[in-house]
Design a protein around this motif. Sequence first.
Motif, PDB file in Angstrom:
ATOM      1  N   HIS A  26     111.071  51.319  24.681  1.00 14.90           N
ATOM      2  CA  HIS A  26     110.134  50.201  24.787  1.00 14.90           C
ATOM      3  C   HIS A  26     110.312  49.357  23.524  1.00 14.90           C
ATOM      4  CE1 HIS A  26     108.277  52.299  28.147  1.00 14.90           C
ATOM      5  NE2 HIS A  26     108.346  53.383  27.403  1.00 14.90           N
ATOM      6  N   VAL A  27     110.646  48.095  23.701  1.00 18.54           N
ATOM      7  CA  VAL A  27     111.031  47.247  22.577  1.00 18.54           C
ATOM      8  C   VAL A  27     109.963  46.190  22.309  1.00 18.54           C
ATOM      9  CG1 VAL A  27     112.843  45.759  21.630  1.00 18.54           C
ATOM     10  CG2 VAL A  27     113.444  47.613  23.215  1.00 18.54           C
ATOM     11  N   ALA A  28     109.461  46.186  21.084  1.00 19.50           N
ATOM     12  CA  ALA A  28     108.482  45.180  20.662  1.00 19.50           C
ATOM     13  C   ALA A  28     109.233  43.899  20.334  1.00 19.50           C
ATOM     14  CB  ALA A  28     107.711  45.675  19.445  1.00 19.50           C
ATOM     15  N   THR A  29     109.101  42.908  21.205  1.00 17.42           N
ATOM     16  CA  THR A  29     109.813  41.648  21.022  1.00 17.42           C
ATOM     17  C   THR A  29     109.094  40.540  21.778  1.00 17.42           C
ATOM     18  OG1 THR A  29     111.940  40.525  21.279  1.00 17.42           O
ATOM     19  CG2 THR A  29     111.357  42.125  22.978  1.00 17.42           C
ATOM     20  N   SER A  30     109.249  39.328  21.298  1.00 13.63           N
ATOM     21  CA  SER A  30     108.658  38.184  21.992  1.00 13.63           C
ATOM     22  C   SER A  30     109.706  37.424  22.808  1.00 13.63           C
ATOM     23  CB  SER A  30     107.998  37.239  20.979  1.00 13.63           C
ATOM     24  OG  SER A  30     108.964  36.799  20.045  1.00 13.63           O
ATOM     25  N   THR A  31     110.936  37.916  22.768  1.00 13.28           N
ATOM     26  CA  THR A  31     112.016  37.252  23.516  1.00 13.28           C
ATOM     27  C   THR A  31     112.681  38.261  24.452  1.00 13.28           C
ATOM     28  OG1 THR A  31     113.623  37.725  21.767  1.00 13.28           O
ATOM     29  CG2 THR A  31     112.465  35.612  21.644  1.00 13.28           C
ATOM     30  N   PRO A  32     113.309  37.778  25.502  1.00 16.14           N
ATOM     31  CA  PRO A  32     113.992  38.699  26.431  1.00 16.14           C
ATOM     32  C   PRO A  32     115.090  39.490  25.725  1.00 16.14           C
ATOM     33  CG  PRO A  32     113.834  36.495  27.380  1.00 16.14           C
ATOM     34  CD  PRO A  32     113.393  36.377  25.949  1.00 16.14           C
ATOM     35  N   LEU A  33     115.312  40.701  26.201  1.00 17.33           N
ATOM     36  CA  LEU A  33     116.372  41.539  25.641  1.00 17.33           C
ATOM     37  C   LEU A  33     117.711  40.971  26.076  1.00 17.33           C
ATOM     38  CD1 LEU A  33     114.855  45.076  26.300  1.00 17.33           C
ATOM     39  CD2 LEU A  33     114.698  43.667  24.233  1.00 17.33           C
ATOM     40  N   ASP A  34     118.562  40.650  25.102  1.00 19.36           N
ATOM     41  CA  ASP A  34     119.826  40.005  25.400  1.00 19.36           C
ATOM     42  C   ASP A  34     120.984  40.980  25.582  1.00 19.36           C
ATOM     43  OD1 ASP A  34     119.757  40.716  22.755  1.00 19.36           O
ATOM     44  OD2 ASP A  34     120.471  38.810  21.994  1.00 19.36           O
TER      45      ASP A  34
ATOM     46  N   TRP B 164     120.925  47.822  27.786  1.00 19.91           N
ATOM     47  CA  TRP B 164     120.988  49.192  27.301  1.00 19.91           C
ATOM     48  C   TRP B 164     120.135  50.002  28.241  1.00 19.91           C
ATOM     49  CZ3 TRP B 164     119.002  51.004  21.847  1.00 19.91           C
ATOM     50  CH2 TRP B 164     119.513  52.277  21.558  1.00 19.91           C
ATOM     51  N   ALA B 165     120.689  50.992  28.866  1.00 20.72           N
ATOM     52  CA  ALA B 165     119.981  51.787  29.871  1.00 20.72           C
ATOM     53  C   ALA B 165     118.623  52.257  29.359  1.00 20.72           C
ATOM     54  CB  ALA B 165     120.825  52.986  30.281  1.00 20.72           C
ATOM     55  N   GLY B 166     117.595  52.026  30.170  1.00 18.12           N
ATOM     56  CA  GLY B 166     116.254  52.508  29.848  1.00 18.12           C
ATOM     57  C   GLY B 166     115.462  51.632  28.917  1.00 18.12           C
ATOM     58  N   ALA B 167     115.988  50.472  28.524  1.00 16.97           N
ATOM     59  CA  ALA B 167     115.281  49.593  27.586  1.00 16.97           C
ATOM     60  C   ALA B 167     114.489  48.525  28.333  1.00 16.97           C
ATOM     61  CB  ALA B 167     116.269  48.928  26.631  1.00 16.97           C
ATOM     62  N   THR B 168     113.239  48.358  27.923  1.00 15.45           N
ATOM     63  CA  THR B 168     112.396  47.299  28.473  1.00 15.45           C
ATOM     64  C   THR B 168     111.622  46.650  27.333  1.00 15.45           C
ATOM     65  OG1 THR B 168     110.578  48.844  28.897  1.00 15.45           O
ATOM     66  CG2 THR B 168     112.074  48.402  30.732  1.00 15.45           C
ATOM     67  N   ALA B 169     111.358  45.369  27.478  1.00 16.41           N
ATOM     68  CA  ALA B 169     110.563  44.645  26.485  1.00 16.41           C
ATOM     69  C   ALA B 169     109.080  44.928  26.722  1.00 16.41           C
ATOM     70  CB  ALA B 169     110.836  43.152  26.575  1.00 16.41           C
ATOM     71  N   ILE B 170     108.353  45.081  25.644  1.00 14.81           N
ATOM     72  CA  ILE B 170     106.907  45.254  25.721  1.00 14.81           C
ATOM     73  C   ILE B 170     106.278  43.890  25.933  1.00 14.81           C
ATOM     74  CG2 ILE B 170     104.831  45.886  24.423  1.00 14.81           C
ATOM     75  CD1 ILE B 170     106.609  47.954  22.926  1.00 14.81           C
ATOM     76  N   GLU B 171     105.500  43.771  26.975  1.00 18.01           N
ATOM     77  CA  GLU B 171     104.798  42.512  27.227  1.00 18.01           C
ATOM     78  C   GLU B 171     103.396  42.626  26.647  1.00 18.01           C
ATOM     79  OE1 GLU B 171     105.025  41.069  31.207  1.00 18.01           O
ATOM     80  OE2 GLU B 171     107.077  41.764  31.428  1.00 18.01           O
ATOM     81  N   GLY B 172     103.007  41.648  25.854  1.00 16.14           N
ATOM     82  CA  GLY B 172     101.670  41.657  25.283  1.00 16.14           C
ATOM     83  C   GLY B 172     101.602  42.368  23.941  1.00 16.14           C
ATOM     84  N   ASP B 173     100.423  42.827  23.601  1.00 13.34           N
ATOM     85  CA  ASP B 173     100.119  43.417  22.307  1.00 13.34           C
ATOM     86  C   ASP B 173     100.741  44.810  22.148  1.00 13.34           C
ATOM     87  OD1 ASP B 173      98.410  43.417  19.790  1.00 13.34           O
ATOM     88  OD2 ASP B 173      97.671  45.226  20.811  1.00 13.34           O
ATOM     89  N   LEU B 174     101.455  45.026  21.054  1.00 12.06           N
ATOM     90  CA  LEU B 174     102.122  46.299  20.780  1.00 12.06           C
ATOM     91  C   LEU B 174     101.136  47.461  20.761  1.00 12.06           C
ATOM     92  CD1 LEU B 174     104.474  48.130  19.777  1.00 12.06           C
ATOM     93  CD2 LEU B 174     103.883  47.377  17.452  1.00 12.06           C
ATOM     94  N   VAL B 175     100.059  47.341  19.995  1.00 16.10           N
ATOM     95  CA  VAL B 175      99.111  48.444  19.839  1.00 16.10           C
ATOM     96  C   VAL B 175      98.451  48.772  21.176  1.00 16.10           C
ATOM     97  CG1 VAL B 175      96.987  49.196  18.697  1.00 16.10           C
ATOM     98  CG2 VAL B 175      98.757  47.994  17.381  1.00 16.10           C
ATOM     99  N   ALA B 176      98.041  47.770  21.915  1.00 19.66           N
ATOM    100  CA  ALA B 176      97.426  48.006  23.225  1.00 19.66           C
ATOM    101  C   ALA B 176      98.416  48.696  24.162  1.00 19.66           C
ATOM    102  CB  ALA B 176      96.941  46.694  23.827  1.00 19.66           C
ATOM    103  N   PHE B 177      99.675  48.262  24.128  1.00 15.72           N
ATOM    104  CA  PHE B 177     100.698  48.883  24.973  1.00 15.72           C
ATOM    105  C   PHE B 177     100.865  50.355  24.611  1.00 15.72           C
ATOM    106  CE2 PHE B 177     104.985  50.429  25.562  1.00 15.72           C
ATOM    107  CZ  PHE B 177     105.171  50.214  26.918  1.00 15.72           C
ATOM    108  N   VAL B 178     100.958  50.663  23.321  1.00 18.44           N
ATOM    109  CA  VAL B 178     101.166  52.048  22.887  1.00 18.44           C
ATOM    110  C   VAL B 178      99.955  52.904  23.245  1.00 18.44           C
ATOM    111  CG1 VAL B 178     101.485  53.544  20.873  1.00 18.44           C
ATOM    112  CG2 VAL B 178     102.881  51.481  21.145  1.00 18.44           C
ATOM    113  N   ARG B 179      98.759  52.386  23.083  1.00 13.08           N
ATOM    114  CA  ARG B 179      97.563  53.150  23.474  1.00 13.08           C
ATOM    115  C   ARG B 179      97.583  53.466  24.969  1.00 13.08           C
ATOM    116  NH1 ARG B 179      93.736  49.909  19.452  1.00 13.08           N
ATOM    117  NH2 ARG B 179      93.675  51.462  17.798  1.00 13.08           N
ATOM    118  N   GLU B 180      98.017  52.505  25.771  1.00 15.80           N
ATOM    119  CA  GLU B 180      98.094  52.730  27.215  1.00 15.80           C
ATOM    120  C   GLU B 180      99.202  53.730  27.534  1.00 15.80           C
ATOM    121  OE1 GLU B 180      99.356  52.624  31.142  1.00 15.80           O
ATOM    122  OE2 GLU B 180     100.563  51.523  29.693  1.00 15.80           O
ATOM    123  N   LEU B 181     100.323  53.630  26.849  1.00 13.18           N
ATOM    124  CA  LEU B 181     101.441  54.553  27.046  1.00 13.18           C
ATOM    125  C   LEU B 181     101.027  55.987  26.710  1.00 13.18           C
ATOM    126  CD1 LEU B 181     104.467  54.694  27.819  1.00 13.18           C
ATOM    127  CD2 LEU B 181     104.998  54.270  25.398  1.00 13.18           C
TER     128      LEU B 181
END
Length: 182
Positions: A76-84, A87-104
């Motif tokens: 899970h990649v913290a980024t504001s731009t699309p992954l260029d 890489w197998a299994g990589a996805t961009a985190i949409e929204g707030d990093l901390v909120a995403f990690v708490r949900e994960l």
Amino acid sequence: MRKIVVYELVSLDGVAEAPDQFFTDWDDAMEANLAAVIATQDAVVLGRRSYTEWAGFWPDSRIQPFAAFINGVAKHVATSTPLDQGWAGATAIEGDLVAFVRELQQRPGGDIGVHASISVAQALLAAGVVDELRLVIAPRIVGRGRRLLDGLPTIRLQAIRSEPSPAGYLLADYRVLGPSTD
């Protein structure tokens, strides 16, 4: 609930940037330590810089056990731009990093690792969502570079383990207890 485990290579003065410059020896104890850390993880959170560097290196690497782990794990990649880079299994985190990690953390699964991503580790430590801090401390004073713990509030830690490796690196594990009240 899943644990968030930050694993970082740092110098004695806390520099985490470009550890390949001061980690010149790698011994069996360090290898076993890394294998134990990643054995419990089925997801990692990376910053954009680490993702870009690693996506160019690890897919073709034969350095084990980390290559098999990082290439196979959900990233899970913290980024504001699309992954260029694909890489197998990589996805961009949409929204707030901390909120995403708490949900994960609430989803079923193993530990969630944070590797090599200084800003992600700092943000998660500051937000109080990190459960363990696992450091490999090089017997070097680097003097300059980004430090892992700069800019953080006071945080209480409990030592879980501390032992030297044969090459003189310190393997230090801490449970994160939370903000200091004193």
